[in-house]
Design a protein around this motif. Structure first.
Motif, mmCIF file in Angstrom:
data_model
loop_
_atom_site.group_PDB
_atom_site.id
_atom_site.type_symbol
_atom_site.label_atom_id
_atom_site.label_comp_id
_atom_site.label_asym_id
_atom_site.label_seq_id
_atom_site.Cartn_x
_atom_site.Cartn_y
_atom_site.Cartn_z
ATOM 1 N N GLN A 95 -6.310 -32.457 -3.730
ATOM 2 C CA GLN A 95 -4.946 -32.930 -3.492
ATOM 3 C C GLN A 95 -3.929 -31.913 -3.993
ATOM 4 O OE1 GLN A 95 -3.663 -36.030 -2.126
ATOM 5 N NE2 GLN A 95 -1.785 -34.833 -2.247
ATOM 6 N N VAL A 96 -2.948 -31.604 -3.143
ATOM 7 C CA VAL A 96 -1.793 -30.797 -3.556
ATOM 8 C C VAL A 96 -0.535 -31.613 -3.320
ATOM 9 C CG1 VAL A 96 -0.390 -28.761 -3.089
ATOM 10 C CG2 VAL A 96 -2.877 -28.562 -3.123
ATOM 11 N N TYR A 97 0.258 -31.756 -4.380
ATOM 12 C CA TYR A 97 1.556 -32.410 -4.269
ATOM 13 C C TYR A 97 2.654 -31.357 -4.351
ATOM 14 C CZ TYR A 97 -0.418 -37.097 -4.931
ATOM 15 O OH TYR A 97 -1.109 -38.276 -4.767
ATOM 16 N N ILE A 98 3.529 -31.334 -3.367
ATOM 17 C CA ILE A 98 4.694 -30.460 -3.394
ATOM 18 C C ILE A 98 5.844 -31.257 -4.005
ATOM 19 C CG2 ILE A 98 6.386 -29.220 -1.989
ATOM 20 C CD1 ILE A 98 4.133 -28.719 0.041
ATOM 21 N N TYR A 99 6.377 -30.754 -5.120
ATOM 22 C CA TYR A 99 7.437 -31.498 -5.782
ATOM 23 C C TYR A 99 8.740 -30.686 -5.886
ATOM 24 C CZ TYR A 99 7.008 -28.895 -10.203
ATOM 25 O OH TYR A 99 7.015 -27.907 -11.165
ATOM 26 N N GLY A 100 8.715 -29.459 -5.375
ATOM 27 C CA GLY A 100 9.899 -28.608 -5.422
ATOM 28 C C GLY A 100 9.995 -27.760 -4.171
ATOM 29 N N GLY A 101 11.097 -27.051 -4.057
ATOM 30 C CA GLY A 101 11.306 -26.211 -2.875
ATOM 31 C C GLY A 101 11.918 -24.876 -3.240
ATOM 32 N N LEU A 102 11.314 -24.194 -4.223
ATOM 33 C CA LEU A 102 11.836 -22.888 -4.629
ATOM 34 C C LEU A 102 11.775 -21.884 -3.480
ATOM 35 C CD1 LEU A 102 10.313 -22.592 -8.224
ATOM 36 C CD2 LEU A 102 12.600 -23.331 -7.565
ATOM 37 N N ASP A 103 10.808 -22.058 -2.607
ATOM 38 C CA ASP A 103 10.702 -21.261 -1.384
ATOM 39 C C ASP A 103 11.036 -22.189 -0.221
ATOM 40 O OD1 ASP A 103 9.932 -19.817 0.894
ATOM 41 O OD2 ASP A 103 8.230 -18.878 -0.110
ATOM 42 N N THR A 104 12.119 -21.913 0.486
ATOM 43 C CA THR A 104 12.584 -22.824 1.533
ATOM 44 C C THR A 104 11.946 -22.580 2.898
ATOM 45 O OG1 THR A 104 14.477 -21.369 1.945
ATOM 46 C CG2 THR A 104 14.803 -23.163 0.379
ATOM 47 N N ARG A 105 11.015 -21.634 2.967
ATOM 48 C CA ARG A 105 10.324 -21.397 4.232
ATOM 49 C C ARG A 105 9.362 -22.547 4.547
ATOM 50 N NH1 ARG A 105 7.194 -16.047 3.271
ATOM 51 N NH2 ARG A 105 6.883 -17.125 1.272
ATOM 52 N N PRO A 106 8.853 -22.639 5.780
ATOM 53 C CA PRO A 106 7.850 -23.653 6.107
ATOM 54 C C PRO A 106 6.592 -23.482 5.256
ATOM 55 C CG PRO A 106 8.752 -22.690 8.110
ATOM 56 C CD PRO A 106 9.263 -21.862 6.972
ATOM 57 N N THR A 107 5.913 -24.573 5.008
ATOM 58 C CA THR A 107 4.636 -24.531 4.293
ATOM 59 C C THR A 107 3.540 -24.137 5.273
ATOM 60 O OG1 THR A 107 5.387 -26.300 2.826
ATOM 61 C CG2 THR A 107 3.017 -25.871 2.906
ATOM 62 N N GLU A 108 2.792 -23.077 4.949
ATOM 63 C CA GLU A 108 1.739 -22.575 5.831
ATOM 64 C C GLU A 108 0.367 -22.919 5.254
ATOM 65 O OE1 GLU A 108 2.215 -18.410 6.868
ATOM 66 O OE2 GLU A 108 4.272 -18.494 6.129
ATOM 67 N N ILE A 109 -0.503 -23.477 6.081
ATOM 68 C CA ILE A 109 -1.872 -23.732 5.630
ATOM 69 C C ILE A 109 -2.862 -23.205 6.672
ATOM 70 C CG2 ILE A 109 -1.272 -25.741 4.239
ATOM 71 C CD1 ILE A 109 -2.355 -27.514 6.458
ATOM 72 N N VAL A 110 -3.967 -22.690 6.171
ATOM 73 C CA VAL A 110 -5.098 -22.291 7.011
ATOM 74 C C VAL A 110 -6.224 -23.255 6.672
ATOM 75 C CG1 VAL A 110 -6.750 -20.483 7.561
ATOM 76 C CG2 VAL A 110 -4.377 -19.878 6.996
ATOM 77 N N ARG A 111 -6.618 -24.074 7.614
ATOM 78 C CA ARG A 111 -7.539 -25.173 7.303
ATOM 79 C C ARG A 111 -8.982 -24.691 7.187
ATOM 80 N NH1 ARG A 111 -6.702 -30.058 11.187
ATOM 81 N NH2 ARG A 111 -8.594 -30.624 10.061
ATOM 82 N N ASP A 112 -9.234 -24.051 6.066
ATOM 83 C CA ASP A 112 -10.591 -23.605 5.771
ATOM 84 C C ASP A 112 -11.164 -24.370 4.586
ATOM 85 O OD1 ASP A 112 -9.007 -22.585 3.799
ATOM 86 O OD2 ASP A 112 -9.662 -20.496 4.007
ATOM 87 N N PHE A 113 -10.643 -25.605 4.376
ATOM 88 C CA PHE A 113 -11.069 -26.379 3.205
ATOM 89 C C PHE A 113 -11.638 -27.741 3.597
ATOM 90 C CE2 PHE A 113 -6.422 -25.697 3.442
ATOM 91 C CZ PHE A 113 -6.034 -26.884 4.043
ATOM 92 N N GLY A 114 -12.259 -27.805 4.764
ATOM 93 C CA GLY A 114 -12.950 -29.020 5.165
ATOM 94 C C GLY A 114 -12.002 -30.145 5.532
ATOM 95 N N MET A 115 -12.503 -31.371 5.390
ATOM 96 C CA MET A 115 -11.740 -32.541 5.823
ATOM 97 C C MET A 115 -11.363 -33.468 4.679
ATOM 98 S SD MET A 115 -11.469 -32.003 9.045
ATOM 99 C CE MET A 115 -10.905 -33.587 9.681
ATOM 100 N N THR A 116 -11.802 -33.161 3.466
ATOM 101 C CA THR A 116 -11.550 -34.065 2.344
ATOM 102 C C THR A 116 -10.443 -33.502 1.472
ATOM 103 O OG1 THR A 116 -13.935 -34.500 2.390
ATOM 104 C CG2 THR A 116 -12.706 -35.435 0.562
ATOM 105 N N TRP A 117 -9.206 -33.705 1.911
ATOM 106 C CA TRP A 117 -8.074 -33.138 1.192
ATOM 107 C C TRP A 117 -6.803 -33.897 1.530
ATOM 108 C CZ3 TRP A 117 -4.046 -31.046 4.203
ATOM 109 C CH2 TRP A 117 -4.355 -30.869 5.569
ATOM 110 N N GLY A 118 -5.796 -33.665 0.752
ATOM 111 C CA GLY A 118 -4.498 -34.276 1.009
ATOM 112 C C GLY A 118 -3.382 -33.351 0.565
ATOM 113 N N MET A 119 -2.274 -33.404 1.270
ATOM 114 C CA MET A 119 -1.074 -32.667 0.879
ATOM 115 C C MET A 119 0.125 -33.576 1.136
ATOM 116 S SD MET A 119 0.459 -28.991 2.196
ATOM 117 C CE MET A 119 -0.958 -28.051 1.645
ATOM 118 N N GLY A 120 0.951 -33.722 0.141
ATOM 119 C CA GLY A 120 2.102 -34.603 0.295
ATOM 120 C C GLY A 120 3.178 -34.271 -0.704
ATOM 121 N N GLY A 121 4.201 -35.118 -0.742
ATOM 122 C CA GLY A 121 5.309 -34.910 -1.662
ATOM 123 C C GLY A 121 5.172 -35.783 -2.887
#
Length: 384
Positions: free
Chosen positions: A286-312
């Motif tokens: 799990q990765v929680y994004i709680y800030g926006g010091l970098d205002t660019r889009p969030t980029e992910i390369v899905r090489d970490f399987g299917m058991t994951w989460g990303m949210g605020g």
């Protein structure tokens, strides 16, 4: 009720105009009379947190800002790009006070016993509109500071301390045993490091320079990874293997870092996997994004399987979720350890007028480690 004899005081406001312009100014507002369960606080210290900068500047291009003078002080104007105005639609033509938290002396109190007990005491306050000379708030929004504690020492008693504690509370509640934190050399990051050292929690710190690595190691951090290093991914994976960290709190937001953390968590899980799965590891990441010091889009390369989460993740919804009793428990810890675990450091103390100077805006507007400013609304003014 006890009160002060002044009738108006200055408050910093942020206004997004329909014309596509941001305006920052100081406005004279009436000093309110406290209700029965309220107190009037003369604000003497209020930090400029990243969340405050978001409200202060909105989507304006501050590189093109200009300063003029009014009767109440400086007025800052800056253009807002057309695409930025879309995100500002809900606050157009609304003059908004700024400042999530602060501290000062109670100079007026309502009739209730709880309010009267705070009269003359230095308190920390969470309630918004803190970039002001005076603030009237309910008693429950005040945290009485320990004797001998200054307003500057107590100004950051809420946002950073409760956010850092909220991370460890969330980690435990969701069944993780260690965590990752980015922008880890910040005031908040250093607090989190001290909490984890004290509570026996393994923490993987991610920073952006060798200087920040050295700083955290001097403060006792065991796992510190430099995202600017050529061997960053390897070092991060090694630290994740060593700690078993499967939850991260990312202050950066934009760019590749959040996805890189998930990739390294997957690599760490696969090092100890007993069998291959085409769907990736079964370890939840799990990765929680709680800030926006970098205002660019969030980029992910899905090489970490299917058991994951990303949210605020945000502080105030978290506090609502855990309930008043647990919030009180966390606040009590902050008050008891205000000068140790939850101590904050500031680059400079400035007045309300100085906060609207281009020199100050250029410094605290960077949102970078080592540029944290403290506003003292009482500095250089005796009231209006």
């Amino acid at each position: 009720m006890s009160s002060n004899t002044e009738k108006t005081a200055l408050q910093l406001r942020s206004l997004v105009k329909r014309s596509g312009e941001l305006e920052l100014s100081l406005v004279s507002v009436p000093i309110p009379t406290p209700g029965p369960d309220e107190v009037l606080v003369r604000i003497e210290a209020s930090p400029i947190n990243p969340s405050d900068i978001g409200l202060l500047f909105g989507a304006a291009d501050m590189s093109a800002a200009k300063v003029t003078q009014s009767a109440d002080g400086p007025v800052v104007s800056a253009p807002i790009p057309e695409k930025g105005m879309k995100s500002m639609a809900a606050r157009v033509d609304m003059s908004m006070p700024v400042g999530n938290e602060g501290a000062g002396v109670v100079v007026g109190a309502g009739s209730s016993g709880a309010a009267q007990q705070l009269m003359g005491k230095t308190v920390a306050v969470l309630g918004g509109a803190m970039y002001a000379q005076y603030r009237c708030v309910p008693v429950e929004q005040c945290l009485p500071l320990p004797p001998g504690t200054t307003a500057a020492e107590g100004a950051s008693s809420f946002v950073n301390p409760l956010t850092a504690l909220g991370m460890t509370e969330t980690m435990r509640a969701e069944g993780h045993k260690a965590l990752v934190h980015t922008a880890a050399a910040s005031n908040l990051g250093q607090m989190l490091n001290r909490i984890c050292l004290q509570d026996g929690i393994d923490l993987v710190n991610i920073v952006r320079s060798q200087e920040q690595v050295d700083l955290l190691r001097q403060n006792g951090a065991k796992y510190v990874c430099n995202s600017g290093s050529d061997t960053f991914m390897q070092e991060l994976t090694d630290a994740l293997v060593a700690t078993g960290a499967t939850i991260a709190f990312d202050a950066i937001g934009g760019g590749r870092l959040a996805g890189q953390i998930l990739s390294c968590m997957e690599a760490a899980a696969n090092r100890t996997a007993k069998e291959y799965s085409r769907y990736g590891s079964t370890t939840f990441k799990q990765v929680y994004i709680y800030g926006g010091l970098d205002t660019r889009p969030t980029e992910i390369v899905r090489d970490f399987g299917m058991t994951w989460g990303m949210g605020g993740w945000l502080l105030f919804p978290f506090l609502q979720k855990i309930g008043p009793a647990n919030v009180a428990r966390l606040k009590q810890r902050v008050a008891a350890e205000l000068k140790t675990t939850f101590a904050s450091n500031y680059t400079k103390e400035i007045s309300l007028q100085e906060a609207l100077s281009m020199e100050a805006i250029a410094a605290y507007g960077k949102r970078s480690t080592g540029t944290k400013y403290l506003i003292n609304p009482s500095k250089g003014s005796t009231g209006q």
